[in-house]
Design a protein around this motif. Sequence first.
Motif, PDB file in Angstrom:
ATOM      1  N   LEU A  93       3.174   3.476   1.253  1.00 53.34           N
ATOM      2  CA  LEU A  93       2.224   2.750   2.106  1.00 53.34           C
ATOM      3  C   LEU A  93       2.554   1.275   2.483  1.00 53.34           C
ATOM      4  CD1 LEU A  93       0.011   3.930   4.351  1.00 53.34           C
ATOM      5  CD2 LEU A  93       1.109   5.501   2.524  1.00 53.34           C
ATOM      6  N   TRP A 132      -7.958   0.073   2.900  1.00 52.77           N
ATOM      7  CA  TRP A 132      -6.914   0.528   3.240  1.00 52.77           C
ATOM      8  C   TRP A 132      -6.937   1.648   4.433  1.00 52.77           C
ATOM      9  CZ3 TRP A 132      -1.837  -0.434   2.513  1.00 52.77           C
ATOM     10  CH2 TRP A 132      -1.505  -1.176   1.579  1.00 52.77           C
ATOM     11  N   HIS A 135       5.068  -1.675   9.954  1.00 53.99           N
ATOM     12  CA  HIS A 135       3.930  -1.827  11.014  1.00 53.99           C
ATOM     13  C   HIS A 135       3.693  -3.150  11.456  1.00 53.99           C
ATOM     14  CE1 HIS A 135       0.463  -0.443  13.591  1.00 53.99           C
ATOM     15  NE2 HIS A 135      -0.090  -1.565  12.941  1.00 53.99           N
ATOM     16  N   ILE A 189      -5.629   0.720   7.475  1.00 53.09           N
ATOM     17  CA  ILE A 189      -4.101   0.420   7.728  1.00 53.09           C
ATOM     18  C   ILE A 189      -3.352   1.833   7.703  1.00 53.09           C
ATOM     19  CG2 ILE A 189      -2.252  -0.103   6.222  1.00 53.09           C
ATOM     20  CD1 ILE A 189      -4.123  -2.394   5.063  1.00 53.09           C
ATOM     21  N   THR A 214       0.003  -7.106  -1.182  1.00 52.59           N
ATOM     22  CA  THR A 214      -0.607  -5.845  -1.467  1.00 52.59           C
ATOM     23  C   THR A 214       0.135  -5.597  -3.012  1.00 52.59           C
ATOM     24  OG1 THR A 214       1.757  -4.934  -1.030  1.00 52.59           O
ATOM     25  CG2 THR A 214       0.283  -4.522   0.590  1.00 52.59           C
ATOM     26  N   TYR A 273       3.231  -0.535   5.718  1.00 58.54           N
ATOM     27  CA  TYR A 273       2.579  -1.415   6.316  1.00 58.54           C
ATOM     28  C   TYR A 273       3.419  -2.621   6.807  1.00 58.54           C
ATOM     29  CZ  TYR A 273      -1.108  -5.226   5.740  1.00 58.54           C
ATOM     30  OH  TYR A 273      -1.840  -6.382   5.960  1.00 58.54           O
ATOM     31  N   THR A 332      -0.929   2.975  10.841  1.00 59.71           N
ATOM     32  CA  THR A 332       0.238   3.458  10.504  1.00 59.71           C
ATOM     33  C   THR A 332       0.592   4.876  10.635  1.00 59.71           C
ATOM     34  OG1 THR A 332      -0.085   3.897   8.044  1.00 59.71           O
ATOM     35  CG2 THR A 332       0.915   1.655   8.760  1.00 59.71           C
TER      36      THR A 332
END
Length: 350
Positions: A190, A338, A197, A341, A274, A194, A345
């Motif tokens: 992810l 999250w 994106h 997010i 992150t 992320y 995505t």
Amino acid sequence: MARSLQEETAIMSADRRSIAADDMDTLRRALLLGAIVGPAAFGRARAQGTFPERPLRLIVPYPPGGGTDAFGRRVAARLGQELGQRVVVENKTGAAGVVGMLELLRARPDGYSMVFGGASTHALYPLIFAKPQYDPVEDFVPVALVGANTVCFMARNGVATDLPGLLAEARRLPGQLRFGSPGAGTFVHLAGEYLLHAAGRVEMLHVPYRGNGPAMVDLLAGNIDAVADTIVSGLPHHQEGRVRMLAVASLRRSPLAPDVPTVAEVLGLPNFETSLWSLLAVRRDTPAALVAALHAAARKALEATDFQAELRAAGIEPAPVMSPEEVGAYVRAEQAKWRPIVEATGVRME
């Protein structure tokens, strides 16, 4: 946008109910007398002895060789010292950590089995999987938040010399460059999505692996073009010049790799951050006294300056001491952070 581990924990309540390390002897005596946990909770034989009276196991839901595995082994070794019993690491891999989590649910709730979970298994799992096989909040109780690995983005030699260059190449060849991760639906996966994106919906082909180690092997072999990884497992290869670490996903440069810029620096994304946090957890129906004993040992380890130095030398930021209740609140806050997010995505696992 996203807060660091320290910022998240700083806003939590100072009203802790965690048991201090010097309470261990008192707790053991109480267990010996059966004053806290009686025979109905975990058997007459156990009520007659101290906890722990035999080796424990720590389930790491990822394969040997990766950053999470190395982190878990450090924690297991130190926790064993504090408990006076060995803590044996068992790698139970597959399905983005699900196999290891379910292994714990099959174990007896006697405090002798823990899982080394974290951001992937506790925050992202219920957001990504269409049919979750467990509930990280309802099925497990946190013992302690232990620390966080910095996420980094690495590329094979020859494809790009910096992160803007890698993204430019991916834009030129949409969907043709390949990036690997420790598994579909993992936190590091992810983190990569992320990044793509946030950089303007850049397209790269995701290649999932069963852990960081196998992904790095294919990157070194040139079978994939880039990986999202942790600085712990990626740094040695970067230092040897075998691959190039393009950027770290922390708000500040890592002292372990001061030559590597942050994503915020090179892409102009000031809040991009992150961190792959990890925790210890047991089954929800584990007796409270045993959770307290495990927490007390973990707290003593995390407060030890030599262990903090050991973790930082390995690229891990030790977590501030938090009670199990505060860790639970932290997990719920991470899920809330999250969720948008994940929705943006479009990552979804069946």
